[in-house]
Structures are given as structure tokens and as C-alpha cells.
Design an enzyme around this catalytic site. Structure first.
Site, short mmCIF file in Angstrom:
data_model
loop_
_atom_site.label_atom_id
_atom_site.label_comp_id
_atom_site.label_asym_id
_atom_site.label_seq_id
_atom_site.Cartn_x
_atom_site.Cartn_y
_atom_site.Cartn_z
N TYR A 173 -7.91 0.58 9.21
CA TYR A 173 -8.04 -0.32 10.36
C TYR A 173 -9.20 -1.31 10.15
CZ TYR A 173 -8.56 -1.88 15.18
OH TYR A 173 -8.69 -2.66 16.31
N THR A 175 -11.97 -2.03 11.42
CA THR A 175 -13.38 -1.64 11.51
C THR A 175 -13.77 -0.57 10.49
OG1 THR A 175 -12.88 0.04 13.17
CG2 THR A 175 -13.46 -2.15 13.97
N LYS A 176 -12.81 -0.08 9.71
CA LYS A 176 -13.11 1.05 8.84
C LYS A 176 -13.84 0.61 7.57
CE LYS A 176 -11.34 4.10 11.59
NZ LYS A 176 -11.14 3.28 12.77
N ASN A 177 -14.36 1.59 6.84
CA ASN A 177 -15.16 1.27 5.64
C ASN A 177 -14.31 0.61 4.55
OD1 ASN A 177 -17.13 2.49 7.09
ND2 ASN A 177 -17.61 4.08 5.60
N ILE A 178 -13.04 0.96 4.48
CA ILE A 178 -12.07 0.23 3.65
C ILE A 178 -11.11 -0.42 4.63
CG2 ILE A 178 -10.29 0.41 1.85
CD1 ILE A 178 -11.72 2.94 0.86
#
Length: 367
Positions: A173, A175-178
Site C-alpha cells: 500500500y 504508506t508501506k515501506n515497499i
């Protein structure tokens, strides 16, 4: 307004999308396959399957381990509602265990008390990037479907998250780190689980002229356009992680001097993914409630978020399961948690602005 978690997108991602569009592959194709291969290498798993979202990853994983009507799945209330929603979508009943006061991850001792003959899976969450206590959960011999949406870089006692539980689910998603915008990844070392998810995520092709299906599956595959973005993000995972670690360190130093504001605990035996910087605001000691702090920070043009309101207190679950036992640790935490801005897209000056605003709010509430 200083954004809470803006994506760190650069020219590499833009070029990768353009190249993908020119290639003619808009849906699942070679880039999705490459993402699966590279992420499997990254986490050390036998299989990785790319799907349309982290929610789809959780849903298909529950189905793949045999969860269905009449079953129960033990999970945490301190999570995004999707973690519980997929249990309902599978026809099963979510059973909420309380969380530990230190890191707000699921409490293994309470899980043990809740297991019955109907328990078909345990679904913990690695909150904010801190791995949950996996060993006591795995010891029950019940499939553990791990929600690692926050934990792409995490390791548990030296073992990479993604290769420990029966099935591990990651999110891509925005906002995720990937961050690919949308998407999910499922890792497993179980050949049968991987094959089941293959059948469930997209209709399988036959001999090239005919097609067939063995189960009435879902449309849950990942497009090559999103996979191309995720591949660029995977290339940057260490660089971005170092930036977030620097931001964590700055916040740690600052909140240490603010009475009543404390970050979630981080276990030194594990590798934290530094996905969310969550503090708990003790209203009595901090001079104001979490909601007051959030409102006053917004007045300072600082966007924050809440991770999370307890799922069992949300309307859909409160009305559907009215006889739930109280979960005092989760319920108190739900009134106290506040997440501060964190992103590789933020500069050191941005984080300094957040800290200065938080200090001003704290001073104003404690004259």
C-alpha cells in the site's frame, strides 16, 4: 500541512512505469514474476505470490490453510480492520486476544487461553514493524498466518519475517515501506499452500487453447505496472530504512524529555522495520488526551494518525459480536496511541519541525 506518511517516489519509479506501459504488459506479467522471485530471495522463502492488496493476501491465505464456516481465527484487536474483516469474509469467526502493554502486539498467554477445537488459525500482527512473539504461537501446532504489513524488513530472533510462520502476508500500500500504491505479497514454505493460493488468486490457464479452474477463485492478481514500482522500492529498501531509523532516533531523543509521552517498546533481539513511530499519551501525566494532542498538532500544521482504534469496539464488530469479553490493555491503548509523521520523503528539517511542534503543544498543556 506536513504530511503524515508521503510516499518516497523518485524518477526510477516513474521511468519503470513508463517502460512497463510501453512493454504492453498492463496486467500480471514478467515484472510481477520478477517481484515474486526477488522478494522470495529477500525473505528467504520457498514461494512468494503477488496479489492485489495486503487484504487479499490475508484472505487467500486463510482460505489456503482451510479456514471456513464454523471455524475460529484468533487475532489482535490493535490492527487495521482488514485483519479481522478477512476472517468474516472466509465465513469464520474472529476471536480477539488482548495485547501486551509494552509493544501492543498480541499476547501469547491470552491466545493460549482462547484456543478451542474450532480454532483453525492464529493471525498475529507485527505492529509498527516490531515482530510479534512468534515462538509461543507456533508451538500450538495451529497454522499461523502472520500479518506483516508493517514488517517488510523485520527479523524475529535473527530469522527474517516471511520465512518463520506458515504463511506471511505483506502489503504494498502507498504508506508501506515497499510502496507500490496497492498490492500484497504472500510468502510460504508450504508447497500445498502456495498451490492453493495460485488457484485462488487468478484463473489458471490450461494447454494454451483451453482454460480450466479447480476452485471458484477470485480476481486478486497484481498488475505489472504496480510490480514495476514495487521493484524500484525493493531496490531502495535499505536506503529508506536508514532514513526512517534516523527519524526514529530523533523522536526517541525528543520524547524522552516529554512527561507522559512514551514510544512503543522495541525488542533488541529482533530487527524492527521502523514503519510507524507510535507513542502512547498518558493524559494525566502528559497534561492532555491523545485527541487533544492530535488536534493541537493539526493546528501546528502537523498531520498525525492513529494505529489503531481497537477493532472489537468498532460498530460492525460491536454489533455483530455483542458478547465479547473486555480487552482492557487494547482498550486503554486505543485511547492513547498516536503516530507521528515518518517517511523517507521527509527531510531532517521536517522531523525537526514535528518535534518542535510537539514540544510546544506539550508545554502549552503543562504550563
Amino acid at each position: 500541512m506536513l504530511g503524515f506518511q508521503p510516499p518516497a517516489i523518485g524518477e526510477e519509479e516513474i521511468a519503470a512505469v513508463a517502460e512497463t506501459l510501453r512493454s504492453g504488459w498492463l496486467t500480471t506479467g514478467p515484472r510481477a514474476a520478477e517481484l515474486e522471485r526477488r522478494f522470495a530471495e529477500y525473505v528467504g522463502a520457498e514461494h512468494v505470490l503477488a496479489v492485489a492488496s495486503g487484504t487479499a493476501a490475508l484472505h487467500l491465505s486463510l482460505l489456503a490453510v482451510g479456514v471456513g464456516p464454523g471455524d475460529e481465527v484468533i487475532t489482535t484487536p490493535i490492527t487495521w480492520p482488514a485483519t479481522a474483516n478477512v476472517v468474516v469474509h472466509a465465513g469464520a469467526t474472529p476471536v480477539f486476544a488482548d495485547v501486551r502493554d509494552s509493544d501492543l502486539n498480541i499476547d501469547p498467554a491470552h491466545v493460549a487461553e482462547l484456543i478451542t477445537e474450532r480454532t483453525k488459525a492464529i493471525m498475529p500482527v507485527d505492529l509498527a514493524g516490531q515482530p510479534c512473539e512468534l515462538d509461543p504461537l507456533l508451538a500450538h501446532g495451529i497454522p499461523v498466518v502472520e500479518d506483516a504489513a508493517h514488517a517488510a524488513e523485520s527479523a524475529y530472533r535473527g530469522r527474517k519475517i516471511g520465512a518463520v510462520a506458515a504463511v506471511t502476508c505483506f502489503s504494498l500500500y502507498a504508506t508501506k515501506n515497499i510502496a507500490a500504491g496497492e498490492g500484497g505479497l504472500i510468502s510460504t514454505n508450504d508447497d500445498e499452500v502456495a498451490s492453493a493460493i495460485e488457484d485462488l488468486r487468478l484463473m489458471r490457464r490450461g494447454d494454451g487453447s483451453l482454460y480450466d479452474i479447480v476452485v471458484p477463485g477470485y480476481k486478486a492478481n497484481l498488475s505489472d505496472v504496480l510490480a514495476a514500482i514495487a521493484l524500484c522500492q525493493l531496490d531502495k529498501v535499505e536506503e529508506h530504512g536508514a532514513i526512517r531509523k534516523r527519524q526514529f532516533d530523533a523522536y526517541d531523543e525528543a520524547v524522552a524529555d516529554l512527561e507522559g509521552i512514551e514510544p512503543l517498546a522495541r525488542d533488541e533481539r529482533d530487527t524492527h522495520a521502523y514503519h510507524l513511530y507510535v507513542v502512547r499519551i498518558d493524559a494525566e501525566r502528559a497534561g492532555g488526551t491523545r485527541d487533544e494532542y492530535q488536534r493541537l498538532l493539526a493546528d501546528e500544521n502537523i498531520a498525525t494518525s492513529i494505529h489503531f482504534l481497537p477493532v472489537h469496539r468498532l460498530t460492525a464488530y460491536r454489533e455483530r459480536y455483542p458478547d465479547q469479553a473486555p480487552l482492557p490493555v487494547a482498550e486503554r491503548a486505543g485511547d492513547e496511541v498516536l503516530s507521528l509523521p515518518l517517511s523517507p520523503a521527509h527531510s531532517d528539517e521536517d522531523i525537526a519541525d514535528v518535534i518542535a511542534a510537539l514540544q510546544r503543544v506539550h508545554a502549552a498543556l503543562n504550563p
